[in-house]
Design a protein around this motif. Sequence first.
Motif, PDB file in Angstrom:
ATOM      1  N   GLY A 185      36.423 -38.687  42.475  1.00 38.20           N
ATOM      2  CA  GLY A 185      36.738 -37.318  42.074  1.00 38.20           C
ATOM      3  C   GLY A 185      36.495 -36.373  43.225  1.00 38.20           C
ATOM      4  N   GLU A 186      36.178 -35.110  42.915  1.00 34.32           N
ATOM      5  CA  GLU A 186      35.914 -34.101  43.932  1.00 34.32           C
ATOM      6  C   GLU A 186      34.408 -34.020  44.168  1.00 34.32           C
ATOM      7  OE1 GLU A 186      38.124 -30.428  44.021  1.00 34.32           O
ATOM      8  OE2 GLU A 186      39.315 -31.119  42.326  1.00 34.32           O
ATOM      9  N   SER A 187      33.994 -34.389  45.362  1.00 36.13           N
ATOM     10  CA  SER A 187      32.565 -34.466  45.687  1.00 36.13           C
ATOM     11  C   SER A 187      32.016 -33.083  46.013  1.00 36.13           C
ATOM     12  CB  SER A 187      32.344 -35.406  46.872  1.00 36.13           C
ATOM     13  OG  SER A 187      30.994 -35.368  47.278  1.00 36.13           O
ATOM     14  N   LEU A 188      30.971 -32.677  45.295  1.00 36.80           N
ATOM     15  CA  LEU A 188      30.371 -31.377  45.528  1.00 36.80           C
ATOM     16  C   LEU A 188      29.583 -31.333  46.832  1.00 36.80           C
ATOM     17  CD1 LEU A 188      29.632 -28.513  44.615  1.00 36.80           C
ATOM     18  CD2 LEU A 188      27.717 -29.512  43.343  1.00 36.80           C
ATOM     19  N   PHE A 189      28.895 -32.414  47.168  1.00 34.35           N
ATOM     20  CA  PHE A 189      27.941 -32.381  48.264  1.00 34.35           C
ATOM     21  C   PHE A 189      28.508 -32.831  49.606  1.00 34.35           C
ATOM     22  CE2 PHE A 189      25.470 -33.239  44.344  1.00 34.35           C
ATOM     23  CZ  PHE A 189      24.838 -32.008  44.270  1.00 34.35           C
ATOM     24  N   SER A 190      29.776 -33.192  49.638  1.00 31.44           N
ATOM     25  CA  SER A 190      30.393 -33.647  50.881  1.00 31.44           C
ATOM     26  C   SER A 190      30.289 -32.566  51.961  1.00 31.44           C
ATOM     27  CB  SER A 190      31.859 -34.003  50.628  1.00 31.44           C
ATOM     28  OG  SER A 190      32.491 -34.398  51.824  1.00 31.44           O
ATOM     29  N   GLY A 191      29.615 -32.888  53.056  1.00 28.61           N
ATOM     30  CA  GLY A 191      29.488 -31.953  54.163  1.00 28.61           C
ATOM     31  C   GLY A 191      28.406 -30.899  53.988  1.00 28.61           C
ATOM     32  N   LEU A 192      27.668 -30.939  52.878  1.00 27.69           N
ATOM     33  CA  LEU A 192      26.619 -29.952  52.629  1.00 27.69           C
ATOM     34  C   LEU A 192      25.232 -30.547  52.888  1.00 27.69           C
ATOM     35  CD1 LEU A 192      27.616 -28.127  49.302  1.00 27.69           C
ATOM     36  CD2 LEU A 192      27.896 -27.311  51.646  1.00 27.69           C
ATOM     37  N   ASP A 193      24.416 -29.838  53.634  1.00 26.03           N
ATOM     38  CA  ASP A 193      23.013 -30.187  53.813  1.00 26.03           C
ATOM     39  C   ASP A 193      22.199 -29.067  53.166  1.00 26.03           C
ATOM     40  OD1 ASP A 193      20.404 -30.660  54.642  1.00 26.03           O
ATOM     41  OD2 ASP A 193      20.999 -31.355  56.645  1.00 26.03           O
ATOM     42  N   LEU A 194      21.927 -29.214  51.883  1.00 32.09           N
ATOM     43  CA  LEU A 194      21.284 -28.130  51.136  1.00 32.09           C
ATOM     44  C   LEU A 194      19.902 -27.794  51.690  1.00 32.09           C
ATOM     45  CD1 LEU A 194      22.292 -29.087  47.479  1.00 32.09           C
ATOM     46  CD2 LEU A 194      23.270 -27.295  48.915  1.00 32.09           C
ATOM     47  N   ARG A 195      19.178 -28.794  52.158  1.00 37.22           N
ATOM     48  CA  ARG A 195      17.855 -28.522  52.715  1.00 37.22           C
ATOM     49  C   ARG A 195      17.968 -27.697  53.986  1.00 37.22           C
ATOM     50  NH1 ARG A 195      12.877 -32.797  53.488  1.00 37.22           N
ATOM     51  NH2 ARG A 195      11.468 -31.377  54.589  1.00 37.22           N
ATOM     52  N   ALA A 196      18.891 -28.071  54.857  1.00 37.03           N
ATOM     53  CA  ALA A 196      19.074 -27.321  56.101  1.00 37.03           C
ATOM     54  C   ALA A 196      19.563 -25.902  55.827  1.00 37.03           C
ATOM     55  CB  ALA A 196      20.055 -28.052  57.017  1.00 37.03           C
ATOM     56  N   LEU A 197      20.281 -25.722  54.721  1.00 37.98           N
ATOM     57  CA  LEU A 197      20.769 -24.401  54.365  1.00 37.98           C
ATOM     58  C   LEU A 197      19.682 -23.537  53.723  1.00 37.98           C
ATOM     59  CD1 LEU A 197      24.273 -25.428  52.971  1.00 37.98           C
ATOM     60  CD2 LEU A 197      23.855 -24.003  54.988  1.00 37.98           C
ATOM     61  N   GLY A 198      18.510 -24.123  53.492  1.00 38.34           N
ATOM     62  CA  GLY A 198      17.370 -23.342  53.020  1.00 38.34           C
ATOM     63  C   GLY A 198      17.103 -23.374  51.532  1.00 38.34           C
ATOM     64  N   TYR A 199      17.753 -24.273  50.793  1.00 32.43           N
ATOM     65  CA  TYR A 199      17.556 -24.315  49.350  1.00 32.43           C
ATOM     66  C   TYR A 199      16.346 -25.162  48.966  1.00 32.43           C
ATOM     67  CZ  TYR A 199      22.197 -22.282  48.969  1.00 32.43           C
ATOM     68  OH  TYR A 199      23.284 -21.449  49.090  1.00 32.43           O
ATOM     69  N   ARG A 200      15.689 -24.722  47.898  1.00 34.96           N
ATOM     70  CA  ARG A 200      14.582 -25.489  47.329  1.00 34.96           C
ATOM     71  C   ARG A 200      14.706 -25.419  45.809  1.00 34.96           C
ATOM     72  NH1 ARG A 200      10.574 -21.918  45.604  1.00 34.96           N
ATOM     73  NH2 ARG A 200      10.916 -19.750  46.265  1.00 34.96           N
ATOM     74  N   THR A 201      14.150 -26.391  45.120  1.00 38.92           N
ATOM     75  CA  THR A 201      14.213 -26.427  43.666  1.00 38.92           C
ATOM     76  C   THR A 201      13.223 -25.439  43.068  1.00 38.92           C
ATOM     77  OG1 THR A 201      14.859 -28.760  43.693  1.00 38.92           O
ATOM     78  CG2 THR A 201      13.988 -27.896  41.633  1.00 38.92           C
ATOM     79  N   VAL A 202      13.725 -24.549  42.216  1.00 40.83           N
ATOM     80  CA  VAL A 202      12.848 -23.574  41.557  1.00 40.83           C
ATOM     81  C   VAL A 202      12.771 -23.809  40.047  1.00 40.83           C
ATOM     82  CG1 VAL A 202      13.164 -21.813  43.322  1.00 40.83           C
ATOM     83  CG2 VAL A 202      14.744 -21.877  41.372  1.00 40.83           C
ATOM     84  N   GLU A 203      13.702 -24.580  39.489  1.00 45.05           N
ATOM     85  CA  GLU A 203      13.644 -24.982  38.082  1.00 45.05           C
ATOM     86  C   GLU A 203      14.150 -26.413  37.966  1.00 45.05           C
ATOM     87  OE1 GLU A 203      14.761 -22.330  34.652  1.00 45.05           O
ATOM     88  OE2 GLU A 203      15.531 -21.060  36.281  1.00 45.05           O
ATOM     89  N   HIS A 204      13.566 -27.144  37.021  1.00 49.69           N
ATOM     90  CA  HIS A 204      13.942 -28.547  36.791  1.00 49.69           C
ATOM     91  C   HIS A 204      13.708 -28.814  35.316  1.00 49.69           C
ATOM     92  CE1 HIS A 204      12.552 -32.991  36.977  1.00 49.69           C
ATOM     93  NE2 HIS A 204      13.833 -32.923  36.717  1.00 49.69           N
ATOM     94  N   VAL A 205      14.786 -28.811  34.514  1.00 47.91           N
ATOM     95  CA  VAL A 205      14.656 -28.906  33.058  1.00 47.91           C
ATOM     96  C   VAL A 205      15.555 -30.020  32.527  1.00 47.91           C
ATOM     97  CG1 VAL A 205      14.888 -27.690  30.859  1.00 47.91           C
ATOM     98  CG2 VAL A 205      14.183 -26.426  32.916  1.00 47.91           C
ATOM     99  N   PRO A 206      14.973 -31.132  32.070  1.00 48.51           N
ATOM    100  CA  PRO A 206      15.783 -32.196  31.476  1.00 48.51           C
ATOM    101  C   PRO A 206      16.039 -31.939  29.994  1.00 48.51           C
ATOM    102  CG  PRO A 206      13.499 -32.912  31.655  1.00 48.51           C
ATOM    103  CD  PRO A 206      13.561 -31.519  32.223  1.00 48.51           C
ATOM    104  N   THR A 207      17.249 -32.270  29.544  1.00 47.77           N
ATOM    105  CA  THR A 207      17.586 -32.245  28.119  1.00 47.77           C
ATOM    106  C   THR A 207      18.203 -33.589  27.774  1.00 47.77           C
ATOM    107  OG1 THR A 207      19.866 -31.428  28.331  1.00 47.77           O
ATOM    108  CG2 THR A 207      18.095 -29.772  28.344  1.00 47.77           C
ATOM    109  N   ASP A 208      18.617 -33.736  26.518  1.00 47.81           N
ATOM    110  CA  ASP A 208      19.213 -35.011  26.106  1.00 47.81           C
ATOM    111  C   ASP A 208      20.548 -35.280  26.783  1.00 47.81           C
ATOM    112  OD1 ASP A 208      17.084 -35.519  24.449  1.00 47.81           O
ATOM    113  OD2 ASP A 208      18.096 -34.790  22.625  1.00 47.81           O
ATOM    114  N   ARG A 209      21.253 -34.211  27.193  1.00 49.85           N
ATOM    115  CA  ARG A 209      22.608 -34.382  27.708  1.00 49.85           C
ATOM    116  C   ARG A 209      22.754 -34.064  29.193  1.00 49.85           C
ATOM    117  NH1 ARG A 209      23.926 -31.761  22.626  1.00 49.85           N
ATOM    118  NH2 ARG A 209      24.759 -33.297  21.153  1.00 49.85           N
TER     119      ARG A 209
END
Length: 217
Positions: A185-209
């Motif tokens: 399909g269409e890859s979201l992360f192709s060519g992206l280095d989220l860590r190098a771009l400065g992103y960090r996880t601020v929320e992490h919420v699992p649900t059933d779906r």
Amino acid sequence: MTKVKAKVKVAGFSVSLDGFAAGTAQSLDHPLGLRGEEVFQWFFPTRTFRQMLGKEGGETGLDDRFARRAMEGFGAFILGRNMFGPVRGEWPDDQWKGWWGNNPPYHAPTFVLAHYPRPPIEMLGGTTFYFVSDSIEDALQKAREAAGAKDVKIGGGVETVRQYVQAGYVDEIHLAFAPIALGQGESLFSGLDLRALGYRTVEHVPTDRATHIVLAK
């Protein structure tokens, strides 16, 4: 009192475990591509989604809370042309007005990235589609001006989100990871280095779906 700066956000963006946010072969019959709807199974049962269709009922748990956050409070939206519809090349006529009928779910100025100009389309419910044939920066500037003090949402599709994230314009990204593998399909992360771009996880919420991850700078 300190004025809170309006942000540019990606919100409610569904993605498979193997990183695909849409299936292959998008068409009139398959707006999300083949099997693309499978990554949205967290969203479809929610009250928020049912209200978008003019229906009652729906679930009101954590998934609905994230769905509501993904649609409310935005002063403008930016969409890629694929997100607006399956028409390619020059516009053959003015018949196609999006996937959503006469009352799209945006209810705000919505800027569509397109190589070919087209007059604005005023829809019911406060949505007006504006077609921007210049740069992504030009679309963002127009969206910021239209949004005023409210946030701007980069609504998709995949390539549009990737461009704005790579360029450093997106302040916050909410991804809903579906517990499936699409395989292609269409890859979201192709060519992206989220860590190098400065992103960090601020929320992490699992649900059933889904597992909801919010990244911010």
